[in-house]
Design an enzyme around this catalytic site. Structure first.
Site, short mmCIF file in Angstrom:
data_model
loop_
_atom_site.label_atom_id
_atom_site.label_comp_id
_atom_site.label_asym_id
_atom_site.label_seq_id
_atom_site.Cartn_x
_atom_site.Cartn_y
_atom_site.Cartn_z
N GLU A 308 0.80 -1.24 0.00
CA GLU A 308 0.00 0.00 0.00
C GLU A 308 0.83 1.28 0.00
O GLU A 308 0.61 2.16 0.81
CB GLU A 308 -0.93 0.01 1.22
CG GLU A 308 -1.93 -1.12 1.19
CD GLU A 308 -2.85 -1.10 2.40
OE1 GLU A 308 -4.06 -1.21 2.20
OE2 GLU A 308 -2.36 -1.00 3.53
C1 TNX Z 1 -4.62 -4.00 4.52
S1 TNX Z 1 -3.02 -6.50 4.26
C2 TNX Z 1 -3.35 -3.85 5.04
C3 TNX Z 1 -3.20 -3.55 6.46
C4 TNX Z 1 -4.51 -3.35 7.15
C5 TNX Z 1 -5.47 -4.41 6.68
C6 TNX Z 1 -6.78 -4.37 7.38
C7 TNX Z 1 -1.94 -5.45 4.06
C8 TNX Z 1 -0.72 -5.90 3.50
N1 TNX Z 1 -2.23 -4.16 4.36
O1 TNX Z 1 -2.38 -2.41 6.61
O2 TNX Z 1 -4.31 -3.46 8.52
O3 TNX Z 1 -5.69 -4.22 5.30
O4 TNX Z 1 -7.56 -5.47 7.00
#
Ligand code: TNX
Length: 492
Positions: A308
């Site tokens: 992300e």
């Molecule tokens: C996505 S899964 C994220 C996390 C959040 C999560 C909540 C991932 C690699 N990144 O930063 O905590 O969703 O479900």
């Protein structure tokens, strides 16, 4: 109902052959015989002795050679693969044979689930001695996948060492063998780094919702690893970067492109933070952090996050991943990253953790190795249904059946079978403040992922799993586990 050839075990063993012969009676004279000098085997035998002590009121003696029958005999011998075991329960003896101590440990977890559920209550061992029986059976078992993991997000909310150990116990009971700790994110930094003390002194003092935060000293991290290792669980440390980094950015101004520390972050939005990827200091800092964590980590893995990142161009992102990969390798570890890292050129040792249900399958197909954590199946932080008080729902609602009913072998058709290391269930903690909350979201879905990681692809049967879950409920209750009594299951 389950056919009688399916004992109420989770995960389901590879083969179970019940026998019509009389059961093994565990009595005051039953001894545990360890027919190998292996020190792990002796420790596992003592663990078994404690379990039997709680079932019968008498802790069996652990001997190195049989003096008299009846006995429970633990031995190392040639059985197929690592972690496999062969368990024969007959009237005269119980024989547990495995090629390695891990297999003995898993065989003991099976025996544990065959003992009466009430033996999980601590206090029963102080009661009068009472007999217990084990029905005659021959079980041959081996794990399907080498990676049977869970992740605990200790960054959004901090979990003290005792909680992590309790989580380790939950994994061990279901034959899981990896605990991935998400040690740093925007909301907190949770591991002591001697060279950069503000990471914990400043970055460790925050959490979602303004909680107190916290961190593990290096000694505590070693303690967690030792506890996990006794249960054949490898700790996988993650420092998420270059995004999800507000806690480190607020600890050291030099990591920020504008040279200024942002305030601590206690919200739950994602994607706003990024390390300054253009300056050498960033990589010197990463080198220091990876070096200390690699030195204190027994397992071969280092997880760099990589998810992300919304503030970098794709080219800059790829260059960052490749440079950090080199650092991780230089410190002797295998790099793991969330599936975004599949866009970079990866070393043959690197591992991609698939999480986005819509991730580009072409890229995943080229990943040297894959861990499967599809958000819409394995995310323990998703709500079970619309009424679940805790949890998020961005990846959908995940009732237990949804968590259970899929096949890791066909999820990414582009990936060669050998690339799939196994499965992992992440528990993100934005909505989870403590272990009680964590257990509510994890159980029973953790058991579903444990079975996907351990049991053969076929038979894979929701009806059977559902019935076995219902039968496991009283044991979880005796252990004080705050599991969700989903209406999908008729709990005993
Ligand atoms: C996505 S899964 C994220 C996390 C959040 C999560 C909540 C991932 C690699 N990144 O930063 O905590 O969703 O479900």
């Amino acid at each position: 109902m389950n056919p009688p050839d399916v004992l109420n075990l989770i995960p389901q063993p590879a083969t179970v052959e019940p026998r019509a012969t009389p059961p093994f009676q565990i009595g005051a004279g039953t001894a545990i015989v360890v027919s190998t000098p292996d020190e792990h085997a002796a420790r596992i035998a003592r663990q078994l002795a404690q379990l039997i002590g709680r079932a019968t009121g008498v802790v069996p003696k652990v001997l190195s050679a049989a003096d008299s029958a009846p006995a429970i005999v633990l031995g190392l011998g040639p059985v197929e693969s690592s972690g496999s075991y062969d368990l024969t329960i007959a009237q005269d003896a119980v024989r547990l044979t495995a090629p390695d101590p891990a297999g003995l440990f898993y065989g003991v977890q099976t025996l544990r689930q065959l003992l009466p559920y009430w033996s999980e209550y601590e206090a029963v061992m102080f009661q009068q001695p009472r007999p217990a029986t084990l029905a005659a059976v021959h079980i041959r078992d081996a794990p399907r996948y080498q990676w049977r993991g869970a992740m605990l997000d200790v960054a959004r909310h901090f979990f003290p060492v005792e909680d992590v150990k309790r989580f380790v116990d939950l994994l061990a009971l279901h034959k899981m063998n990896r605990l991935h700790l998400h040690l740093a994110d925007d909301q907190g930094w949770r591991i002591e780094i001697k060279k950069w003390p503000a990471l914990t002194a400043t970055g460790g003092r925050s959490a979602v919702g303004g909680g107190a935060g916290g961190f593990y000293t290096q000694a505590q991290y070693a303690d967690i690893q030792a506890y996990a290792a006794d249960r054949f669980i490898t700790i996988v440390p993650e420092i998420d970067m270059p995004g999800h980094t507000n806690a480190m950015l607020s600890s050291y101004a030099e990591l920020n492109c504008n040279g200024q520390t942002p305030p601590p972050f206690t919200g739950t939005e994602v994607g706003f933070s990024a390390m300054c990827v253009d300056i050498d200091f960033t990589y010197l800092f990463i080198d220091d952090v990876v070096k200390e964590i690699a030195a204190m980590t027994k397992g071969p893995y280092f997880h760099i996050g990589g998810d992300e990142v919304k503030t970098l161009t794709p080219a800059k992102y790829r260059a960052f991943v490749e440079r950090v990969q080199t650092i991780v390798q230089a410190h002797g570890k295998q790099m793991i990253g969330w599936d975004e890292v599949a866009a970079a050129t990866l070393l043959p040792t690197s591992i991609v953790q698939h999480w986005r249900p819509d991730a580009a399958h072409g890229e995943l197909g080229h990943a040297p190795h894959l861990i499967l954590s599809p958000g819409n199946r394995t995310y323990l932080d998703m709500k079970y249904d619309r009424d679940t008080a805790l949890g998020l729902s961005w990846a959908g609602l995940i009732p237990v059946k949804t968590a259970y009913d899929w096949d890791p072998a066909t999820l990414v058709p582009e990936a060669p079978a050998a690339a799939v290391l196994g499965v992992e269930a992440p528990l993100w903690s934005e909505t989870v403040a403590n272990m009680r909350d964590a257990e509510f979201l994890a159980m029973p879905r953790l058991a579903a992922i444990a079975e996907l990681g351990w049991s053969p692809a076929r038979p894979h049967d929701w009806e059977s799993f559902r019935v076995r879950l219902g039968a496991l409920g009283p044991r979880w209750s005796a252990l004080g586990i705050n599991f969700y009594r989903t209406p999908e299951v008729s709990w005993k």
